[in-house]
Design an enzyme around this catalytic site. Structure first.
Site: not given
Ligand SMILES: [Fe+2]
Ligand SMILES: [Fe+2]
Length: 326
Positions: A34, A77, A112, A115, A165, A168, A197-198, A201
């Site tokens: 995305w 971020e 990242e 974000h 991570e 978040t 995503d976090e 990670h």
């Protein structure tokens, strides 16, 4: 000291092939992942202005504290340059510019970077935020840097990033569900994909530490203990607003997050418990005497922190952020 650094570099190059092998399990292909524009009004469409109007209508329902948390999250971020430059200074990362660890660092940074980009554009369009004030805070935070107590030690750094991570992930996920309750489905979706995503990670950094525990368990345990004794500070702990001193806004931001249940002292304990479990701390072998003591400290910590958390009162002080209009 010299021996210490050599040993760390040795372990880092030992893990490098494992990391490269797994890297694209933890990161997604650039062409199909995305992008911020997937969620935002498209200025080339004739419906652009009505889409913004709609976005602003749903943003009206977001509570003051939620906007405050969202701005704090966005600034955190946006301070990505601090994190990337920090990672390149970690022992064993930048020895080879084309090596695996630099590749990881660049690819992680590239994911990242979306974000802050997405959240920033959303907040700009929402009409709820004094953008100049937010931008001043962002510039301050990048200029002020951070002090996370890891030094250039890869063990301490990857323990820190594993924790961070996961933290978040929790906070973006909670903002997503709060936004939904407040009637903003778009923001909810956005924070949901960021949280995803976090989570990926976090898995990567946890894997690096798992590998380190396999080859250097005693030093890994000591590093974990040391980080937990220092407490994991958030990367935005130097957050400030115009006219304030370094770090003076941070407590107000975390109070708002605590009040809303976005990220609380209980979440801190839960994350610690998850790491203890995933790294098999209880059954770790190959420890020396100091490593055994470190393990005891870590194993007893969740219960101790829970007792402290239970005594803590929900912060009540309401604070007027310069970031928020009206
Ligand atoms: Fe992020
Ligand atoms: Fe992250």
């Amino acid at each position: 000291m010299h021996f210490f650094e050599e040993k760390r570099k040795e372990v880092m190059s030992h893990i490098e092939p494992h990391m490269l092998e797994k890297m694209f399990e933890y990161l997604k292909p650039i062409d199909t992942i995305w992008q911020p524009s997937d969620f935002l009004p498209d200025a080339s469409r004739s419906t652009f202005f009505s889409e913004i109007k709609e976005l602003q209508e749903s943003a009206k329902g977001l509570s003051y504290d939620l906007i405050a948390v969202l701005v704090g999250d966005t600034i955190t971020e946006e301070a990505l340059p601090t994190y990337e430059s920090w990672l390149t200074m970690v022992e064993g990362v930048s020895d080879n510019e084309e090596g695996g660890w630099m590749k990881w660092t660049r690819h992680w940074t590239a994911e990242e970077n979306r974000h802050g980009d997405l959240l920033n554009k959303y907040l700009y369009l929402s009409g709820r935020v004094n953008m100049r004030m937010m931008e001043v805070s962002t510039q301050y935070l990048i200029a002020d840097g951070f002090d996370i107590g890891t030094g250039h030690d890869p063990y301490r750094n990857f323990i820190y990033t594993s924790f961070q991570e996961l933290a978040t992930n929790v906070s973006h996920r909670r903002v997503a569900s709060q936004a939904k309750k407040d009637g903003d489905a778009l923001l909810s979706k956005m924070c949901g994909v960021i949280a995803g995503d976090e989570a990926r990670h976090a898995k990567a950094y946890k894997y690096f530490i798992e590998k380190i525990f396999e080859v250097d368990p005693n030093e890994a345990m000591l590093a974990f203990e040391d980080m937990m004794r220092k407490k994991i500070v958030m990367p935005a702990h130097f957050l400030r607003e115009v006219g304030l001193k370094i770090g003076q806004t941070f407590g107000h931001f975390t109070d708002a997050a605590e009040r809303l249940g976005i990220y609380t002292a209980l979440d801190y304990v839960d994350i610690l418990k998850e790491l203890i479990e995933d790294w098999h701390i209880e059954s770790a072998t190959g420890l020396e005497e100091n490593g055994e003591k470190a393990r005891d400290y870590i194993m007893n910590l969740p219960a101790r922190l829970l007792r402290v958390a239970e005594r803590m009162k929900n912060p009540m002080l309401e604070y007027k952020f310069s970031w928020i209009n009206g």
